[in-house]
Design an enzyme around this catalytic site. Structure first.
Site, PDB file in Angstrom:
ATOM      1  N   SER A   1      55.928  42.373  49.552  1.00  0.00           N
ATOM      2  CA  SER A   1      56.535  43.660  49.864  1.00  0.00           C
ATOM      3  C   SER A   1      56.444  44.012  51.350  1.00  0.00           C
ATOM      4  O   SER A   1      57.003  43.334  52.193  1.00  0.00           O
ATOM      5  CB  SER A   1      55.889  44.741  48.984  1.00  0.00           C
ATOM      6  OG  SER A   1      56.569  45.958  49.071  1.00  0.00           O
TER       7      SER A   1
ATOM      8  N   ASP B   1      62.043  47.968  53.213  1.00  0.00           N
ATOM      9  CA  ASP B   1      60.851  47.151  53.443  1.00  0.00           C
ATOM     10  C   ASP B   1      61.196  45.691  53.165  1.00  0.00           C
ATOM     11  O   ASP B   1      62.346  45.354  52.870  1.00  0.00           O
ATOM     12  CB  ASP B   1      59.666  47.631  52.591  1.00  0.00           C
ATOM     13  CG  ASP B   1      59.885  47.416  51.099  1.00  0.00           C
ATOM     14  OD1 ASP B   1      61.046  47.269  50.677  1.00  0.00           O
ATOM     15  OD2 ASP B   1      58.891  47.394  50.352  1.00  0.00           O
TER      16      ASP B   1
END
Length: 451
Positions: A108, A247
Site C-alpha cells: 500500500s 497511494d
C-alpha cells in the site's frame, strides 16, 4: 484465536525478512490455494480452480509473484496474472473473471522495501477471520505437490487494464462528462500509473499526470496521498481546477482544490454524502472510524444523516456498513467505500463520486467542502517499554479532566497500537491551543504510568 501472520490488511513486512520471503510466500500460495478452493462451490467437475494475482510497482513484486505462482500451481490451482494493477482492480477482476480468489502483492502506502500479500474472495471482498485462520492452519502442514497432470497453469490477462478502466468509467453517469476540468493526477509511482490517467481523460478532463513513472524503487517516494505537498504545488503551478492523489496500490485518495488546499477522507466523505442526500440518493447513513473528525459527525447531524463509528481499518468500516445495510463509509486516511459501485474501497471510483457531486452542484471543490471545517486534532504516540493498562486511575483521571475542559465540544481517544509498542493519544476540539495542551497532559500521564 490470535493469528500469527495475518494483520488487519493481509500479511505485510520488510522484503527478505520473515514472513516476506520467497520460501514463505510459496508455502502461503500453496496453503491459500488449498483453502480458498475448498470454499468454492461453483466449479465444474474436474475443472481447475483459478486465482487471480495482481501487484503494485515494487521491484520485489516480480519475486513474490513467481513464488505465489509456484505455490498455487503445486496445489493444482490455475493462475491468472494481471501485472501491475490497483488493489480494487483485482477485487473487480476476480469477480468479472469468475476466479475463486484474488491476491494482491502490495504494501500500500509503505516504502518500496516493504511488501505484503492481500486476499479477496470470489465475491471481491476481503477474507473473513475464519478463512485466514484456515490458511494459517494449512501453513503448518507440509506441502504435498499435486501429481504432474493435476498441476495448475499460468496465463497472463492482457486486457486487464482496459477492463478496469471501463469498469471505473461505468460508475460515472453516462449523461455526464468532465469536459472543461483541468485535473492533476498524482499516481504515487504506483499501481494506478497506467489506468487512472486514462479514466479521467476518457471522461473528458484535461489530465496532467505526475508520479506516473515507476522504476520499482520510487513508489510513494515524496508523492501520492501520503505526501500531498507535491500535488499541492503542481495544482498551483498548473493553475488546475483540482488535483487527485492516490497511494501506491490505489485504494486511498486525497484531493486538492484550486487554491492548493488539501481535502482528506473525512472531507471527501462529506462531499459525497451531502451530494447524495441533497438528491435523495443516500441509502441509510455514513460509517466512519474512531479517528473520524468530530466535525464530520456534527456536519452530518445538521443534515439529519445518521453516522456510526467502526474500529480503525477499512475492513471494520465494511463490516459495519454490511451490518447496517448502508452503502457509504470511509476513513480520514482516504479509504472510501461506495458499496453501490464496488465491493472494495477504490480511490479512482471515490474520486469520481466527488466529481459527480461537483458536476451536479455546479460548484467548485472548495465551495462543496466549505460547510465542513475540521476541528483541530492532535495525535501523540507514546512509546512504552511494556504493555500497560489504559484503565489505570492516573490515566483515567487525566482523560476525565480533559473531557471536562472540552465540555462536549471535543473528543479524547486512547488506544494501543496494533503493530508497535506505543499508546496513541488523540484529542480533538474546537480550540487548537486547548487541544494541544490536553493531549500533552494525557500523554504525560501515560508516560508516568509506563515508567
Amino acid at each position: 484465536m490470535t493469528k500469527k501472520y495475518f494483520g488487519t490488511d493481509g500479511i505485510r513486512g520488510k522484503v527478505g525478512e520473515s514472513p516476506i520471503t520467497p520460501e514463505f510466500v510459496m508455502r502461503l500460495g500453496y496453503a491459500a490455494g488449498k483453502v480458498l478452493t475448498q470454499v468454492s462451490s461453483n466449479l465444474a467437475k474436474d475443472a481447475h480452480p483459478a486465482v487471480l494475482i495482481g501487484k503494485d510497482t515494487r521491484i520485489s513484486g516480480y519475486m513474490l509473484e513467481a513464488a505465489l505462482e509456484a505455490g498455487l500451481s503445486a496445489a493444482g490451482v490455475d493462475v491468472l496474472l494481471t501485472g501491475p494493477m490497483p488493489t480494487p482492480a483485482v477485487a473487480y477482476l476476480t469477480r468479472a473473471l469468475r476466479a475463486q480468489a484474488g491476491i494482491v502483492i502490495s504494501a500500500s502506502h509503505n516504502p518500496y522495501y516493504d511488501n505484503g500479500i492481500k486476499f479477496f474472495s470470489s465475491a471481491g471482498a476481503k477474507l473473513g477471520d475464519a478463512i485466514e485462520h484456515a490458511i494459517e492452519a494449512e501453513l503448518a502442514k507440509p506441502m504435498q505437490v499435486m501429481a504432474s497432470a493435476q498441476l495448475g497453469k499460468a496465463k497472463r490477462i492482457d486486457d486487464a487494464a482496459g477492463r478496469y478502466v471501463e469498469f471505473c468509467k461505468s460508475t460515472f453517469p453516462s449523461s455526464m462528462d468532465l469536459r472543461g476540468l483541468k485535473i492533476v493526477l498524482d499516481c504515487a509511482h504506483g499501481a494506478t500509473y497506467h489506468v487512472a490517467p486514462n479514466v479521467f481523460h476518457e471522461l473528458g478532463a484535461e489530465v496532467i499526470a505526475i508520479g506516473n513513472k515507476p522504476d520499482g524503487l520510487n513508489i510513494n517516494e515524496q508523492v501520492g496521498s501520503t505526501h500531498p505537498q507535491t500535488l499541492q504545488k503542481a495544482v498551483l503551478a498548473e493553475q488546475a481546477d483540482l488535483g487527485i492523489a492516490f497511494d501506491g496500490d490505489g485504494d486511498r485518495v486525497m484531493m486538492v482544490d484550486s487554491q492548493g488546499r488539501l481535502l482528506d477522507g473525512d472531507q471527501l466523505l462529506y462531499i459525497i454524502a451531502s451530494g447524495l442526500h441533497k438528491n435523495g440518493q443516500l441509502q441509510g447513513g455514513v460509517v466512519g472510524t474512531l479517528m473520524t473528525n468530530l466535525a464530520l459527525e456534527h456536519a452530518l447531524q445538521k443534515l439529519a444523516i445518521p453516522f456510526a463509528r467502526a474500529k480503525v481499518g477499512d475492513r471494520y468500516v465494511l463490516e459495519l456498513l454490511n451490518e447496517k445495510g448502508w452503502l457509504l463509509g470511509g476513513e480520514n486516511s482516504g479509504h472510501i467505500l461506495t458499496l453501490d459501485k464496488h465491493s472494495s474501497g477504490d480511490a479512482i471510483i471515490a474520486a469520481l463520486q466527488v466529481l459527480h457531486a461537483l458536476r451536479l452542484s455546479g460548484q467548485s471543490l472548495s465551495d462543496l467542502s466549505a460547510d465542513l471545517v475540521l476541528y483541530p486534532q492532535v495525535l501523540i504516540n507514546v512509546t512504552t517499554a511494556k504493555k500497560i493498562a489504559l484503565d489505570q486511575a492516573a490515566i483515567q483521571a487525566a482523560v476525565k479532566a480533559a473531557e471536562q475542559r472540552l465540555a462536549g465540544n471535543g473528543r479524547v481517544l486512547l488506544r494501543a497500537s496494533g503493530t508497535e509498542a506505543k499508546i496513541r493519544v488523540m484529542v480533538e476540539g474546537q480550540e487548537a491551543a486547548l487541544v494541544q495542551t490536553l493531549a500533552e497532559s494525557i500523554a504525560a500521564a501515560v508516560r508516568l504510568a509506563a515508567a
